[in-house]
Each structure stands twice: as C-alpha cells, then as structure tokens.
Write a protein that holds these residues in place. Sequence first.
Motif, PDB file in Angstrom:
ATOM      1  N   VAL A  47      -0.186  -0.684  -0.635  1.00 16.23           N
ATOM      2  CA  VAL A  47       1.077  -1.419  -0.694  1.00 16.23           C
ATOM      3  C   VAL A  47       1.430  -1.697  -2.146  1.00 16.23           C
ATOM      4  O   VAL A  47       0.590  -1.629  -3.038  1.00 16.23           O
ATOM      5  CB  VAL A  47       0.985  -2.756   0.080  1.00 16.23           C
ATOM      6  CG1 VAL A  47       0.592  -2.517   1.530  1.00 16.23           C
ATOM      7  CG2 VAL A  47       0.002  -3.713  -0.587  1.00 16.23           C
ATOM      8  N   PRO A  53       5.093  -6.003  -1.750  1.00 15.76           N
ATOM      9  CA  PRO A  53       4.584  -5.426  -0.506  1.00 15.76           C
ATOM     10  C   PRO A  53       5.593  -5.543   0.619  1.00 15.76           C
ATOM     11  O   PRO A  53       6.273  -6.563   0.755  1.00 15.76           O
ATOM     12  CB  PRO A  53       3.317  -6.250  -0.218  1.00 15.76           C
ATOM     13  CG  PRO A  53       3.493  -7.507  -0.994  1.00 15.76           C
ATOM     14  CD  PRO A  53       4.303  -7.150  -2.204  1.00 15.76           C
ATOM     15  N   ARG A  59      -7.413   2.215   4.860  1.00 18.41           N
ATOM     16  CA  ARG A  59      -6.953   1.459   3.690  1.00 18.41           C
ATOM     17  C   ARG A  59      -5.442   1.636   3.583  1.00 18.41           C
ATOM     18  O   ARG A  59      -4.945   2.752   3.482  1.00 18.41           O
ATOM     19  CB  ARG A  59      -7.651   1.960   2.432  1.00 18.41           C
ATOM     20  CG  ARG A  59      -9.158   1.712   2.426  1.00 18.41           C
ATOM     21  CD  ARG A  59      -9.888   2.688   1.541  1.00 18.41           C
ATOM     22  NE  ARG A  59      -9.775   4.044   2.056  1.00 18.41           N
ATOM     23  CZ  ARG A  59     -10.244   5.130   1.410  1.00 18.41           C
ATOM     24  NH1 ARG A  59     -10.842   5.000   0.239  1.00 18.41           N
ATOM     25  NH2 ARG A  59     -10.094   6.323   1.950  1.00 18.41           N
ATOM     26  N   LEU A  60      -4.727   0.521   3.608  1.00 23.34           N
ATOM     27  CA  LEU A  60      -3.272   0.517   3.573  1.00 23.34           C
ATOM     28  C   LEU A  60      -2.815   0.213   2.155  1.00 23.34           C
ATOM     29  O   LEU A  60      -3.066  -0.875   1.626  1.00 23.34           O
ATOM     30  CB  LEU A  60      -2.734  -0.528   4.551  1.00 23.34           C
ATOM     31  CG  LEU A  60      -1.224  -0.713   4.623  1.00 23.34           C
ATOM     32  CD1 LEU A  60      -0.548   0.559   5.124  1.00 23.34           C
ATOM     33  CD2 LEU A  60      -0.873  -1.891   5.524  1.00 23.34           C
ATOM     34  N   CYS A 101       3.991  -4.545   6.338  1.00 16.95           N
ATOM     35  CA  CYS A 101       2.596  -4.205   6.029  1.00 16.95           C
ATOM     36  C   CYS A 101       1.609  -5.169   6.673  1.00 16.95           C
ATOM     37  O   CYS A 101       0.550  -4.753   7.146  1.00 16.95           O
ATOM     38  CB  CYS A 101       2.384  -4.170   4.519  1.00 16.95           C
ATOM     39  SG  CYS A 101       3.131  -2.738   3.730  1.00 16.95           S
ATOM     40  N   GLU A 114      -7.698  -2.449   5.599  1.00 14.36           N
ATOM     41  CA  GLU A 114      -7.882  -3.082   4.301  1.00 14.36           C
ATOM     42  C   GLU A 114      -6.611  -2.870   3.487  1.00 14.36           C
ATOM     43  O   GLU A 114      -6.144  -1.735   3.351  1.00 14.36           O
ATOM     44  CB  GLU A 114      -9.070  -2.465   3.576  1.00 14.36           C
ATOM     45  CG  GLU A 114      -9.279  -2.984   2.162  1.00 14.36           C
ATOM     46  CD  GLU A 114     -10.352  -2.238   1.399  1.00 14.36           C
ATOM     47  OE1 GLU A 114     -10.560  -2.560   0.216  1.00 14.36           O
ATOM     48  OE2 GLU A 114     -10.967  -1.321   1.976  1.00 14.36           O
ATOM     49  N   VAL A 115      -6.029  -3.923   2.952  1.00 15.32           N
ATOM     50  CA  VAL A 115      -4.813  -3.827   2.155  1.00 15.32           C
ATOM     51  C   VAL A 115      -5.186  -3.626   0.692  1.00 15.32           C
ATOM     52  O   VAL A 115      -5.941  -4.421   0.123  1.00 15.32           O
ATOM     53  CB  VAL A 115      -3.936  -5.077   2.323  1.00 15.32           C
ATOM     54  CG1 VAL A 115      -2.715  -5.014   1.406  1.00 15.32           C
ATOM     55  CG2 VAL A 115      -3.497  -5.215   3.780  1.00 15.32           C
ATOM     56  N   ALA A 128      -1.210  -3.859   9.075  1.00 15.81           N
ATOM     57  CA  ALA A 128      -2.595  -4.102   8.666  1.00 15.81           C
ATOM     58  C   ALA A 128      -3.362  -4.844   9.747  1.00 15.81           C
ATOM     59  O   ALA A 128      -4.529  -4.516  10.051  1.00 15.81           O
ATOM     60  CB  ALA A 128      -2.618  -4.888   7.361  1.00 15.81           C
TER      61      ALA A 128
END
Length: 244
Positions: free
Chosen positions: A142, A147, A139-140, A151, A161-162, A155
């Motif tokens: 931001v 953002p 899980r990223l 990213c 998953e953002v 990603a």
Amino acid sequence: MTVLADDTALAAALAETAGRLLLALRDSALLTGKALGDAGDRTANAFLMAAIATQRPDDGVLSEESVDDRSRLAKRRVWIIDPLDGTREYAEARADWAVHVALAIDGHAAVGAVALPAQGLVLRSDAPPPSVDRPARPRLLVSRSRPAPECARVAAALDAEVVPMGSAGAKAMAVLLGQGDIYLHSGGQYQWDNAAPVAVALGAGMVAERIDGSRCIYNAADTALPDLLICPPEYHERVRAAFG
C-alpha cells in the motif's frame, strides 16, 4: 544515431537512461528536497520527450510532466510516460521510486518498461522475472502516504500483512519480484501512473485490472485512471471475494 526498431527494447533503453540521469542528478548533491525533485521531473521528461520524438516521430505521447497534446487521441500508438514516479522518495534518497515508459496500442498497454534506478533494475514486458514461491499469508503493498481505504478491509479478509512502500511502479514491481503479493490502489491515479506497470505485470502473467475487475484502458481523453489491482492469478479470487 541509433534507432531501435523493437518497441520493448526502446522502452527499456528510455527508462534505463532516464534513470541514470536521475541518479547522476541526485548524486551530484547540488540540489536537495523539492528543488531536487522538480529538477528530476524536468530533466527526465526533457530527455524522454526528445528521445521519443526522435525514435518514433509518428507516435503520440502522454506525459505527466508535459501539456497534454490531444492529437494523441487520433493515434493508435501512444507512449505514456511518468519520467519520475515517486518524486518524494527520489528527493528523500530512498530506493522505492521508478521511471515508467509504456506504449499503448489501440488503448491496450501493449509494451512497457519500469526502471528502478536506485535498485539497479529494469523490468520489461517481454522479459518477466523468474517466478517466486508465495507465502501462505499474503503481503499487501500500500501507499506509504495515502493507503487506499479498501486496503484495511482486504487485509482483514485475507489476514494479509500490510507493507507500506513508495511509488506505484515500485509497489507493482515488488509483486513481480516477490517482495510483496498484492498491490491495491484506489486513492487516485492517472494513466501515466500505471500504464507501464500494467504492461510489465501482464507480460509476467499477473492479473492487472481496475478494482471492479474491468480492463485498464489507455489513451482515453480523460487522463484519470484512479484505481488498480495487481496480483498473481492464485490470489485473484480471494481478493475479489474480499470486496464482497
């Protein structure tokens, strides 16, 4: 008056107390919106500046909410504070805002505490939270408003998953708490935005560095420190590879 000899205990006490003041101010319902955010910044900063001057009168201080006293550049020990990280989230009655208190020693974020007052938490550099199991799909975390351009590329490379979230401190601590796995930011930060999160992350055994892989240096004359990567070591090579 109680003088706390331990620097980390002091950082945690300062962050926790500033957080309680901010919650009381918000809970009063006497201010809203920008007026509430401005009052929160001023109130927390006034307390932190006075308390540091009392507890550590020989140390320097760099605060987002005070004029930069350049005498700090001649000092080995400098407190770097963000009295209210995530003013917008605070004013909107969200939980993803923080109070940052760090002590840089010889340019290194040696001591730190990040309070998440609306979540009832204070994370400190000498007491990492328990380790957590990480998902196969990272899980990223931001910025929910800005953002970082990188990213999307990271990603995609990681099939991550953002997850948008508020303040820098909230995102960094979410990595430690297992609410996310990678915090990447390149859209512009200052030393007070990340000194305490970096200290706490390093204390928990996380990677905490510039996105080019270099070390974060504090108490520099230029207060800008625009980019940051925080993640567990097991994700580090994959994130670096995503930058190509």
